[in-house]
Design an enzyme around this catalytic site. Structure first.
Site, mmCIF file in Angstrom:
data_model
loop_
_atom_site.group_PDB
_atom_site.id
_atom_site.type_symbol
_atom_site.label_atom_id
_atom_site.label_comp_id
_atom_site.label_asym_id
_atom_site.label_seq_id
_atom_site.Cartn_x
_atom_site.Cartn_y
_atom_site.Cartn_z
ATOM 1 N N GLY B 59 0.790 -1.229 0.000
ATOM 2 C CA GLY B 59 0.000 0.000 0.000
ATOM 3 C C GLY B 59 0.820 1.275 0.000
ATOM 4 N N SER B 60 0.249 2.293 0.627
ATOM 5 C CA SER B 60 0.714 3.671 0.480
ATOM 6 C C SER B 60 2.159 3.907 0.915
ATOM 7 C CB SER B 60 -0.185 4.582 1.291
ATOM 8 O OG SER B 60 0.377 5.867 1.371
ATOM 9 N N THR B 61 2.785 4.840 0.202
ATOM 10 C CA THR B 61 4.151 5.233 0.505
ATOM 11 C C THR B 61 4.226 6.182 1.706
ATOM 12 O OG1 THR B 61 3.912 6.989 -1.124
ATOM 13 C CG2 THR B 61 4.925 4.966 -1.871
#
Lengths: 394, 127
Positions: B59-61
């Site tokens: 998922g998100s950075t």
């Protein structure tokens, strides 16, 4: 890892304490992942901007760096903030939230970062070339630049991207190397994909299956950049896919090694099951388009469907300030506003505090948004195509 | 078990094991350390002061900042063990100073095991 004399100087604190701390992070990552050296980057995309996402610890971290007067060395764009930076009051964003958000934005501005506040830098003037080395965070932008453009970046975390911007380099490992860009699994698609949400559903399903592997798609007959944006964003959210190839469509697909790959087949049933799985609610309080940020073409499609209509419940279209400006000239914003909808720039439904604004059920056509809204925004989700979503709000 | 040092330090505590990847952003609440991702095997459980064991990140950075925030808010895991640590988790644990090793056969670790993690040497012991 080999470091140049100048780089050694940074580690000896000769370029200041902040540079040393950030460069150390890059060296540490390079050592872990077996980089031979640092390589210059052409541009950077920095994530970790919304006050809702990074909170007070993130704000303090960024304000500390900004206060030391360091500046970025390369073109650096910024991810979406937690609110529309100009229109927040009118859209009902909480005042206390806005105060903290504006302080974070100020810190980035002091570092020389362009306050683009978009997850689609490639639609707003930060367009790398084929094979250019870049250091981007924002999982969907990483996926787009690697896969659709053929530029080269790892999935940078917010802080490692910031370090690359300030130092101008990134460690040479992972997706910067050709041999690491080869696919590990073949995805055979046998389904008609017409709506952008179909690509979101496909991406959500594949991301869950392949996790952090590189997929090679066959059977996708055609897809425009909006649809590839939706596909990559969903895979990067439900999994950790930073690069994918699509036969006949993406630039490295002809060049990579495809022999002997394990094959996963996906048909109509898997797509339909994914729609069912992502639907946790009914009758949305609000419909939000633009995850990742809407292109001008996507805004024109929404305007076409809203022309002369009257919305009973809100519709937001999230986009970058730059695309909003173009949409304004084309008259799309006026059409959407007359129907009762809003163009929201600089932010999106995931990083904005929508749960504090009274919304409980959100309609989206994005696999990425459908992935994040339940956990991060406490929303029930209606996942559907653009026609069904707009039809339901009229 | 011997693995690779991601972030140095030592930690001891109860294992909390996820067979599924973890995305810290939208997956774990930065203020409470409780897993909030819908349908995640650890949903509703706290990772605070435990040794968090999972195959890899996803998922998100923005996940790196969430890990850093968990530490600053005093609700971080005491240590992290992965099969494969990716850049986002690595940047987060290094910045936060949370001991972390990867390349560990995490299938051998069970929920509730008492673990000793010597990340300086890259070693994990089940006590």
């Amino acid at each position: 890892m080999h470091l140049t004399k100048d780089e050694e100087k940074i580690l000896n604190s000769e370029k200041g304490e902040v540079m040393e701390r950030l460069f150390r992070l890059l060296v540490r990552l390079g050592d872990i992942y077996g980089a031979d050296r640092m390589i210059p980057v052409g541009s950077v995309q920095v994530a970790g901007v919304s006050y809702k996402s990074i909170g007070d610890p993130g704000k303090a971290f960024l304000e500390d760096i900004a206060s030391k007067g360091v500046k970025v060395k390369v073109l650096t764009y910024l991810n979406p903030a937690g609110m529309d930076l100009e229109n927040w009051e009118k859209l009902g964003f909480p005042r206390d939230f806005a105060k903290n958000q504006l302080r974070i934005i100020d810190a980035f501005k002091q570092m020389g970062i362009v306050i683009t506040s978009t997850c689609t830098p490639y639609l707003a003037g930060n367009l790398p070339r084929f094979r250019e080395h870049i250091a981007w965070s924002e999982s969907s932008a990483v996926s787009f630049s690697n896969s659709v453009i053929g530029a080269r970046t790892n999935r940078e975390g917010g802080p490692s991207a910031l370090a690359a911007a300030i130092c101008g380099v990134t460690p040479n490992y992972g997706l910067h190397l050709w041999e690491k860009r080869q696919p590990a699994v073949k995805i055979k698609v046998d389904a008609d994909l017409s709506f952008n949400s179909d690509f979101g559903a496909l991406g959500y399903y594949v991301g869950k299956q392949v996790k952090n592997k590189i997929p090679y798609f066959t059977g996708i007959k055609n897809a425009n950049t909006d649809q590839l944006k939706a596909l990559g964003a969903a895979m990067a959210a439900s999994g950790a896919v930073a690069l994918y190839h699509v036969e006949n469509l993406t630039p490295e697909a002809d060049l990579v090694e495809k022999k002997g790959l394990e094959t996963v087949s996906i048909g109509k049933k898997e797509i339909k099951d994914t729609y069912d799985k992502l639907n946790s609610g009914k009758n949305p309080d609000i419909v939000i388009f633009g995850c990742p940020h809407a292109s001008l073409r996507e805004i024109s499609m929404i305007a076409e469907r809203l022309e002369g209509k009257h919305l009973k419940k809100p519709v937001w279209v999230c986009t970058s300030r730059m695309v909003k400006e173009a949409a304004e000239r084309m008259g799309y914003n006026e059409i959407i506003a007359k129907a009762g909808g809003s163009i929201v720039a600089d932010t999106c439904m995931v990083v904005a505090p929508i749960e504090e604004m009274g919304y409980k059920t959100t309609g989206v056509n994005s696999g990425k948004a459908a992935n994040y809204l339940p956990g991060f925004c406490k929303q029930e989700v209606c996942f559907a195509n653009i026609d069904d979503l707009i039809g339901g709000q009229l | 078990m011997k693995g690779r040092t991601i972030s140095p330090g030592k930690a001891e505590g109860e294992a909390i094991v996820s067979s599924e990847p973890i995305g810290f952003y939208g997956g774990i609440d930065i203020k409470t350390g409780v897993v909030i991702e819908k349908d995640h095997p650890l949903k509703g459980k706290s990772v605070t002061d435990k040794i968090l064991v999972f195959p890899c990140g996803k998922g998100s950075t923005v996940g790196s900042y969430v890990i850093y925030g968990l530490k600053k808010n005093g609700v971080a895991p005491a240590g992290v063990i992965n099969k494969e640590t990716e850049t986002i988790v690595a940047a987060g644990v290094i910045l936060a100073g949370i001991p972390c090793v990867d390349q560990i056969e995490i299938e051998k670790i069970k929920n509730g095991d008492n673990l000793f993690l010597d990340a300086d040497k890259g070693v994990v012991e089940i006590k």
